[in-house]
Scaffold this motif. Structure first.
Motif: not given
Ligand code: CO8
Length: 265
Positions: A26-30, A64-66, A68-74, A83-85, A115-117, A137-140, A146-149
């Motif tokens: 939950p700390k990283s929005m799952n 409460e909030k998420a 899954v907010a996607g693949a882990d961007i970090s 590695e992406a593949s 995204g991945g969620g 799907q915020p990938e662009t 989008p890479g997980f389907g």
């Molecule tokens: N990855 C890593 N960390 C995340 C992600 C994520 N996707 N989403 C949220 N977090 C982290 C934040 O960095 C933050 O961390 P910290 O507390 O350390 O600063 C914590 O979760 C809480 O997030 P916010 O402070 O941003 O919370 P808000 O309520 O302000 O915003 C949002 C919530 C709108 C969900 C916002 O966090 C957000 O926009 N997140 C990113 C969403 C996103 O772009 N997701 C798509 C990722 S790309 C993807 O999924 C591609 C899949 C295919 C890839 C194929 C690769 C090979």
């Protein structure tokens, strides 16, 4: 109720035949990192291996909030294409297992489903959403595809135009819009989400579960076949259900004007 304790990033609990897989960061929005994707795959293997006890699988997100907010961007930030593949293949391996489960799966979408969620939710059989859920799907917006389907499963849910609009703009749609375009089958108040999901699961569990499983299988496996082959496939599945005790019981119960008690074989 039983909880599997061997996982760090997910929770797997079973209660009355309904298993719940909770993505639990939950700390990283799952967000889905590779450890979480690996554990999702392992948990799905557990669910499949325990098909005698687990009849329905619910997938949801912790907090409460998420959802899954996607693949882990970090984790993705410094990846090279190989590695992406590999990460994409890991996700496809785990998400493909959802479709290949004999059990029916319900995504309980409690919040951000991005995204991945959304790709995870789209791999489930149906999606029930909280009014607070947001889908996208915020990938662009990150400079990737989008890479997980997402280009495929979302397109099959909503059609090419809406999928292209969502993917090209990267904008989120709310739960009412998700319902309108066919991403979510039902939308309920946040506090009602799990009740609604349990109600649907209980309704399904009263039915012939071999038939439910075969219907899921033929809907997914025949979806991309030409109609004549798909219809043949359905006839094969339909005729096989006449080998089950569930069919005998279901039809006998109807004719005897009583509720069926399906043996599940
Ligand atoms: N990855 C890593 N960390 C995340 C992600 C994520 N996707 N989403 C949220 N977090 C982290 C934040 O960095 C933050 O961390 P910290 O507390 O350390 O600063 C914590 O979760 C809480 O997030 P916010 O402070 O941003 O919370 P808000 O309520 O302000 O915003 C949002 C919530 C709108 C969900 C916002 O966090 C957000 O926009 N997140 C990113 C969403 C996103 O772009 N997701 C798509 C990722 S790309 C993807 O999924 C591609 C899949 C295919 C890839 C194929 C690769 C090979």
């Amino acid at each position: 109720s039983v909880t599997a304790t061997k996982y760090e990033n997910v929770l797997l609990e079973e209660n009355g035949g309904i298993a719940t897989l909770t993505i639990n960061r939950p700390k990283s929005m799952n967000a889905l990192n590779s450890d979480t994707l690996t554990e999702i795959g392992q948990a799905l293997d557990d669910v499949k291996a325990n098909a005698d006890k687990i009849k329905i699988l619910v997938i949801t997100g912790a907090g409460e909030k998420a959802f899954v907010a996607g693949a882990d961007i970090s984790q993705m930030k410094d990846m090279n294409p190989i590695e992406a593949s590999n990460l994409s293949k890991l996700a496809h391996n785990s998400f493909g297992k959802i479709e290949n489960l004999p059990q029916f799966t319900i995504a309980a979408v409690n919040g951000y489903c991005l995204g991945g969620g959304l790709e995870l939710a789209a791999s489930c059989d149906i999606r029930i959403a909280s009014e607070k859920a947001k889908f996208g799907q915020p990938e662009t917006t990150l400079g990737i595809v989008p890479g997980f389907g997402g280009t495929q499963r979302l397109t099959r849910l909503v059609g090419r135009g809406k999928a292209k609009e969502m993917i090209a703009t990267g904008s989120m749609v709310d739960s009412a819009e998700a319902y309108r375009v066919g991403i979510a089958e039902e939308v309920v108040a946040p506090e009602e989400l799990m009740n609604k999901v349990n109600e649907i699961a209980s309704t399904i569990m009263k039915n012939g579960l071999i038939a439910v499983s075969m219907a899921k299988y033929v809907i997914d496996r025949a979806a991309d076949l030409p109609l004549d082959l798909a219809i043949d496939f359905e006839t094969q599945m339909w005729s096989q259900t006449f080998a089950t005790e569930d069919q005998t019981e279901g039809m006998a119960a109807f004719l005897e004007k009583r509720h069926p008690s399906f043996p599940g074989k």
